[in-house]
Write a protein that holds these residues in place. Sequence first.
Motif, PDB file in Angstrom:
ATOM      1  N   ARG A 159       0.843  -1.195   0.000  1.00 47.63           N
ATOM      2  CA  ARG A 159       0.000   0.000   0.000  1.00 47.63           C
ATOM      3  C   ARG A 159       0.870   1.232   0.000  1.00 47.63           C
ATOM      4  O   ARG A 159       1.971   1.220   0.539  1.00 47.63           O
ATOM      5  N   ALA A 160       0.397   2.283  -0.657  1.00 47.66           N
ATOM      6  CA  ALA A 160       1.221   3.481  -0.827  1.00 47.66           C
ATOM      7  C   ALA A 160       1.398   4.205   0.504  1.00 47.66           C
ATOM      8  O   ALA A 160       0.506   4.210   1.342  1.00 47.66           O
ATOM      9  N   PRO A 218       1.288   7.407   2.452  1.00 46.80           N
ATOM     10  CA  PRO A 218       0.712   8.744   2.246  1.00 46.80           C
ATOM     11  C   PRO A 218       1.824   9.791   2.222  1.00 46.80           C
ATOM     12  O   PRO A 218       2.741   9.724   3.022  1.00 46.80           O
ATOM     13  N   GLY A 219       1.701  10.730   1.287  1.00 48.21           N
ATOM     14  CA  GLY A 219       2.686  11.805   1.232  1.00 48.21           C
ATOM     15  C   GLY A 219       3.856  11.515   0.325  1.00 48.21           C
ATOM     16  O   GLY A 219       4.363  12.403  -0.314  1.00 48.21           O
ATOM     17  N   GLY A 220       4.290  10.283   0.237  1.00 52.03           N
ATOM     18  CA  GLY A 220       5.436   9.975  -0.615  1.00 52.03           C
ATOM     19  C   GLY A 220       5.032   9.060  -1.750  1.00 52.03           C
ATOM     20  O   GLY A 220       4.905   7.872  -1.586  1.00 52.03           O
ATOM     21  N   LYS A 221       4.815   9.635  -2.897  1.00 50.19           N
ATOM     22  CA  LYS A 221       4.331   8.844  -4.026  1.00 50.19           C
ATOM     23  C   LYS A 221       5.429   8.764  -5.077  1.00 50.19           C
ATOM     24  O   LYS A 221       5.899   9.785  -5.553  1.00 50.19           O
ATOM     25  N   ASP A 222       5.804   7.556  -5.420  1.00 50.32           N
ATOM     26  CA  ASP A 222       6.856   7.448  -6.433  1.00 50.32           C
ATOM     27  C   ASP A 222       6.302   7.417  -7.844  1.00 50.32           C
ATOM     28  O   ASP A 222       7.034   7.586  -8.796  1.00 50.32           O
ATOM     29  N   GLU A 223       4.992   7.218  -7.998  1.00 47.35           N
ATOM     30  CA  GLU A 223       4.425   7.187  -9.347  1.00 47.35           C
ATOM     31  C   GLU A 223       3.968   8.571  -9.753  1.00 47.35           C
ATOM     32  O   GLU A 223       3.747   9.430  -8.904  1.00 47.35           O
ATOM     33  N   LEU A 224       3.789   8.740 -11.082  1.00 48.22           N
ATOM     34  CA  LEU A 224       3.440  10.093 -11.540  1.00 48.22           C
ATOM     35  C   LEU A 224       1.948  10.287 -11.651  1.00 48.22           C
ATOM     36  O   LEU A 224       1.160   9.986 -12.044  1.00 48.22           O
ATOM     37  N   TYR A 255       1.028  17.202  -7.551  1.00 48.16           N
ATOM     38  CA  TYR A 255       2.475  17.358  -7.462  1.00 48.16           C
ATOM     39  C   TYR A 255       2.921  18.370  -6.415  1.00 48.16           C
ATOM     40  O   TYR A 255       4.045  18.851  -6.442  1.00 48.16           O
ATOM     41  N   ASN A 272       8.593  16.109  -0.701  1.00 50.12           N
ATOM     42  CA  ASN A 272       9.240  14.802  -0.817  1.00 50.12           C
ATOM     43  C   ASN A 272      10.117  14.755  -2.051  1.00 50.12           C
ATOM     44  O   ASN A 272       9.647  15.067  -3.140  1.00 50.12           O
ATOM     45  N   ILE A 319      11.917  12.175  -4.516  1.00 55.62           N
ATOM     46  CA  ILE A 319      11.976  10.751  -4.826  1.00 55.62           C
ATOM     47  C   ILE A 319      13.158  10.454  -5.742  1.00 55.62           C
ATOM     48  O   ILE A 319      13.986   9.619  -5.435  1.00 55.62           O
ATOM     49  N   GLU A 342      -2.711  14.668   1.371  1.00 54.26           N
ATOM     50  CA  GLU A 342      -3.222  13.366   0.969  1.00 54.26           C
ATOM     51  C   GLU A 342      -4.604  13.503   0.324  1.00 54.26           C
ATOM     52  O   GLU A 342      -4.908  12.826  -0.661  1.00 54.26           O
ATOM     53  N   TYR A 382      -0.241   1.781 -17.023  1.00 55.73           N
ATOM     54  CA  TYR A 382      -0.104   1.841 -15.563  1.00 55.73           C
ATOM     55  C   TYR A 382      -0.799   0.662 -14.884  1.00 55.73           C
ATOM     56  O   TYR A 382      -0.337   0.177 -13.855  1.00 55.73           O
ATOM     57  N   PHE A 402       3.217  -4.423  -3.688  1.00 51.85           N
ATOM     58  CA  PHE A 402       2.729  -3.047  -3.577  1.00 51.85           C
ATOM     59  C   PHE A 402       1.394  -2.892  -4.290  1.00 51.85           C
ATOM     60  O   PHE A 402       1.231  -3.359  -5.411  1.00 51.85           O
ATOM     61  N   PHE A 403       0.442  -2.285  -3.638  1.00 53.02           N
ATOM     62  CA  PHE A 403      -0.745  -1.836  -4.379  1.00 53.02           C
ATOM     63  C   PHE A 403      -1.398  -0.672  -3.672  1.00 53.02           C
ATOM     64  O   PHE A 403      -1.334  -0.546  -2.452  1.00 53.02           O
TER      65      PHE A 403
END
Lengths: 10, 212
Positions: A1-2, A4-10, B48, B54, B56, B117, B162, B175-176
Motif C-alpha cells: 500500500r502506498a 501517504p505523502g510519498g508517491k513514487d508514481e506520476l 504534485y 518529498n 523521490i 493526501e 499503468y 505493492f498496491f
Amino acid sequence: RAKPGGKDEL
Amino acid sequence: MNIFRLLGDLSHLLAIIILLLKIWRTRSCAGVSGKSQILFALVFTTRYLDLFTNFISMYNSAMKLIYLVCSYATVFLMYFKFKATYDSNHDTFRMEFLVVPVGGLAFLVNHDFTPLEILWTFSIYLEAVAILPQLFMISKTGEAETITSHYLFALGSYRALYIVNWVFRFYTEGFFDLIAIVAGCVQTILYCDFFYLYITKVLKGKQLTLPA
C-alpha cells in the motif's frame, strides 16, 4: 500500500 | 520502476507534447476541449504539491515539472494566445459536475485525512474523469481531427500501461494502492469506446467520425 505523502508514481 | 511504468510515463508525455505541438504548429486549438485541459492542469497542480515536501528522484521531479509546465502552457495557448480558434460553443460540459462530486469523494475515501493526501486523492479521482469534456465535445461535433485522436490514444494508453505496472508491482513488490488502481481502471474504461474507433478507423487511414 502506498505511503501517504510519498508517491513514487506520476 | 519497470518497463510498463516507463512506457506509461512516456506515453503520457507524448500525449501532452502531441497536443502542444498541434496547437502551436496549426496556430489553432479547434476541436480541443479547454475544459479538459483546465482539469488536467488542476490534476497536476493538486497531485504534485509533494514536489515541495518529498524528493523521490531526479526523474520523478523532472517529469512532474514537465507535466505541470506543459499543461499550463496548453491552457495558456487555448485561453490567451489562440483564444480566437477555441471552439467554446461545442465545449459545454460543466466542470463543476466533475469537480464537486470528486472533491466530496476525496474527502470521504482517502488513505489519510491530511491536506496533501486529500489533494492527492482528489487529483487521482479527477484525472479519471477529466477527459469527459473532450469526449463530450467529440460526441457533439461527431468527429475529431486525426492528430487529436492520436493525442487521445496516447493519453488513454498511459493509464492502461499503468494498470499493467500495478499488476506487475503487486506480484513483484506486494505493492498496491487501491485508490489509484480503481480510479485508473475507471479512467481506462472511459477510453474503451474511443480505442475501438481509433483502431477500426484512424489506424486504417480514415478520420475519426462517430457512427450516426
